[in-house]
Design an enzyme around this catalytic site. Structure first.
Site, short mmCIF file in Angstrom:
data_model
loop_
_atom_site.label_atom_id
_atom_site.label_comp_id
_atom_site.label_asym_id
_atom_site.label_seq_id
_atom_site.Cartn_x
_atom_site.Cartn_y
_atom_site.Cartn_z
N HIS A 57 -11.07 -3.28 3.09
CA HIS A 57 -11.00 -3.03 4.53
C HIS A 57 -11.77 -1.79 4.96
CE1 HIS A 57 -8.23 -0.39 2.59
NE2 HIS A 57 -8.04 0.30 3.71
N ASP A 58 -12.42 -1.11 4.02
CA ASP A 58 -13.14 0.13 4.35
C ASP A 58 -14.66 -0.04 4.27
OD1 ASP A 58 -10.84 1.64 4.76
OD2 ASP A 58 -10.70 2.26 2.66
N ASP A 71 -3.01 4.60 -2.31
CA ASP A 71 -4.03 5.20 -1.46
C ASP A 71 -4.37 6.60 -1.95
OD1 ASP A 71 -5.37 4.77 1.23
OD2 ASP A 71 -4.34 6.66 1.65
N GLU A 105 -6.63 4.22 -5.73
CA GLU A 105 -7.92 4.37 -5.04
C GLU A 105 -8.53 5.70 -5.47
OE1 GLU A 105 -9.68 4.49 -0.50
OE2 GLU A 105 -7.90 5.64 -1.04
N ASP A 124 0.86 -1.18 0.00
CA ASP A 124 0.00 0.00 0.00
C ASP A 124 0.90 1.23 0.00
OD1 ASP A 124 -2.63 1.32 0.54
OD2 ASP A 124 -3.10 -0.67 1.31
#
Ligand code: NOJ
Length: 609
Positions: free
Chosen positions: A355-356, A219, A278, A112
């Site tokens: 994960h969000d 990210d 993202e 990430d």
């Protein structure tokens, strides 16, 4: 036929520069995956110990969520040292071993890349905040205060941050505000400053690429360029000091220049390292295309969030005020993002968990009974694995992991975003808002996906030792058999089904990974039906998904399987796969009847051995 990509044993897939299009990527959230040393917190040796499990599942690329040195206020998305591993995750040597262990298994590893912001404990920020003349002052975004008509100090703009509250925090030492789109502990880096950009490329990217990682999930990739005139956002929530302001800091004026630079200076020179960005707050295909058109040389692909955000009240103030939506809306989003790349040189992702977000089976499927849980988890698998784009799975999706039980109280929620919204509701003093926020969190909170992975039936589900206290509570009322050990032996389990379907996806990649998507019955509120067509072969697949707990009849919709596939009378359509267990199949001779939550794929050709 060997469906695995051929890896040269070092760092490259032979003869396949765009291997990532056909790859299955699996996201590991390391704190919750597997703990090897009994401290209740997952770690890198734990990930290494399960690489064979991932390989058997059909995974080609592992995406590891942040494992860098961090105060862990946002689970590692607040990095204080980009070149060190957080000690509870292990050491740099462990990470090197993870890289080589992936490569030995012909798998790739991506990390990430969190470079919109750092932790406020990063040495860069400590220097920046130390004085207005520090050479790194301009590596972050500092602004003087404004004053209202009564002389009260107020922030430079009225922008609201992601985790509630303003995007600005006052720093007493140098008497200015710094910008943070997320928590006050996550100051935004100033990408306008060229030496800051070069430090990002060198210290956070080349450092890891040189160690052998194969790329990055990037990210907040579209937030590096902000409007530099810093205007107030329009008032959408009258009376509130902080307003949604994404248009002020998202997809800003220099964003494509910055990403192109990152590609040219770092990713391309490292063997075209994989990049998946993202891309939030960007719901129009015309906005997304420039990021992923191959000719633009920016990113290989991005995550677009219209579908996964369904049910949220909005990106900001209203996020956790749950809004029900019809199936037709979900399907419309899928159709938009399945077709936007037709006739272009772009590529896209397929995903329904990360994960969000809450667990897919708890949001898009059905947890009202064991049978509905299992069937809908498989229907979700079939849905995802028949869509065009690179498929991303999130840990636990492959065994049908579910949201935490409704009765668990707010004390089980650990995420800073959940806390921000809950505390804001409490501060409002409005009982209705508190209860609605709690309801929304029960479905949508980021915490659900962060529950410890369920490996077996033991105390702590095999995530950590039986005596340990896991950092998040282990699910105590999940369905019978909802763990790897129980499903491993059962080919018809959710896990067994994922393995079968992932093989089919590769075998018929022309249709399933690359095919053109044609949506049928878009208004239907129970069935999700589409055709995938191969570009060269004339082959077709008809995907039938019953997204309801009632039996559905295609003939009442004037839809015939053979007709849709263009099969000649003498030629039967072939049933490629169904989600039903063997014992549930009597009646499948009638292709027009779908059982509750059943999914099926028919093809217009005879299956190859
Ligand atoms: C997106 C990440 O996925 C999320 O978990 C994090 O809180 C924010 N970016 C900030 O880095």
């Amino acid at each position: 036929m060997n469906h695995r990509l051929h890896h040269d044993g070092k760092n490259g897939w032979v003869g396949k520069t765009q291997y990532w299009k056909d790859a299955v990527v699996y996201q590991v959230y390391p704190a919750s995956f597997k703990d090897s040393n009994g401290d209740g917190w997952g770690d890198i040796p734990g990930v290494i110990s399960e690489l064979d499990y991932l390989r058997d599942l059909g995974v080609d690329v592992v995406w590891l969520s942040p494992m860098f040195e961090s105060p862990q206020k946002d689970m590692g998305y607040d990095i204080s040292d980009y070149q060190a591993v957080y000690s509870r995750y292990g050491s740099l040597a462990d990470l090197d071993k993870l890289i080589s262990s992936c490569h030995e298994r012909n798998m790739k590893l991506i990390l990430d890349l969190v470079v919109n912001h750092t932790s406020d404990e990063h040495p860069w920020f400590k220097e920046s905040r130390s004085s207005k003349t520090n050479p790194k002052r301009d590596w972050y975004i500092w602004k003087p205060a404004r004053y209202d008509s009564d002389g009260n100090r107020i922030p430079p703009t009225n922008w609201r941050s992601y985790f509630a509250g303003p995007t600005w925090t006052w720093d007493d030492n140098t008497e200015e505000y710094y910008l943070h789109l997320y928590g006050s502990f996550q100051p935004d880096l100033n990408w306008e400053n060229p030496s800051c950009r070069e430090a990002i490329y060198q210290d956070t990217m080349r450092f890891w690429l040189a160690r052998g990682v194969d790329g990055f999930r990037i990210d907040t990739v579209n937030k590096y360029s902000k409007r530099t005139d810093f205007p107030d956002a329009p008032i959408t929530f009258p009376g509130e000091p902080n307003q949604p302001a994404a248009e002020m800091w998202c997809n800003g004026p220099r964003i494509h220049e910055f990403i192109r630079e990152m590609q040219a200076k770092v990713l391309t020179p490292y063997n075209h390292a994989l990049s998946v960005g993202e891309l939030s707050n960007t719901p129009l295909p015309s906005q997304v295309l420039p990021y992923v058109s191959a000719a633009n040389r920016e990113l290989d692909m991005v995550f677009e969030f219209s579908m996964i955000r369904l049910g949220t009240g909005g990106a900001f103030q209203d996020k956790y005020l749950y809004q029900p939506y019809p199936l037709s809306q979900l399907k419309a989003h899928v159709a938009t993002w399945q077709t936007f790349l037709e006739g272009t040189d772009a590529w896209h992702t397929v995903f329904c968990e990360n994960h969000d977000n809450g667990r897919a089976v708890s949001r898009f499927g059905d947890t009202s009974s064991h049978q509905n849980w299992e069937r809908s988890a498989k229907a979700i698998c079939l849905w995802q694995a028949t869509l065009t784009g690179t498929l991303f799975l999130y840990q636990g999706q492959e065994i049908g992991m579910v949201n935490m039980p409704r009765e668990w109280g707010i004390q089980e929620y650990k995420d800073c975003e959940s806390m921000g919204f809950y505390q804001e509701a409490v501060a409002s003093g409005d009982p209705d808002r508190i209860s609605k926020t709690m309801d929304g969190l029960r479905i949508l909170a980021r915490d659900h996906a962060r529950l410890p992975f369920q490996w077996d039936d033991s105390t702590n589900a095999g995530f950590t030792s039986e005596r340990a206290v896991p950092w998040m509570r282990v699910h105590d009322s999940a369905f019978e058999g909802l763990n790897v050990n129980r499903q491993r032996e059962d080919e018809e389990s959710v896990l067994g089904f994922y393995k079968t379907v992932l093989k089919l996806r590769k075998k018929y990649g022309e249709l399933l990974i690359h095919g053109a998507f044609r949506h049928l019955l878009p208004e239907d509120e129970a069935l999700f039906v589409y055709v995938k067509e191969g570009a060269e072969s004339g082959r077709k697949a008809l995907v039938l998904l019953n997204f309801s707990r009632e039996e559905q009849d295609l003939s009442t919709r004037q839809l015939s399987v053979a007709g849709t596939l263009g099969c000649e009378e003498s030629q039967e359509a072939t049933l490629l796969i169904t989600t039903l267990r063997e014992g549930e199949r009597p009646g499948i001779e009638s292709p027009e009847q779908l059982k509750p939550w059943e999914g099926r794929v028919y093809v217009n050709f005879v299956e190859e051995a």
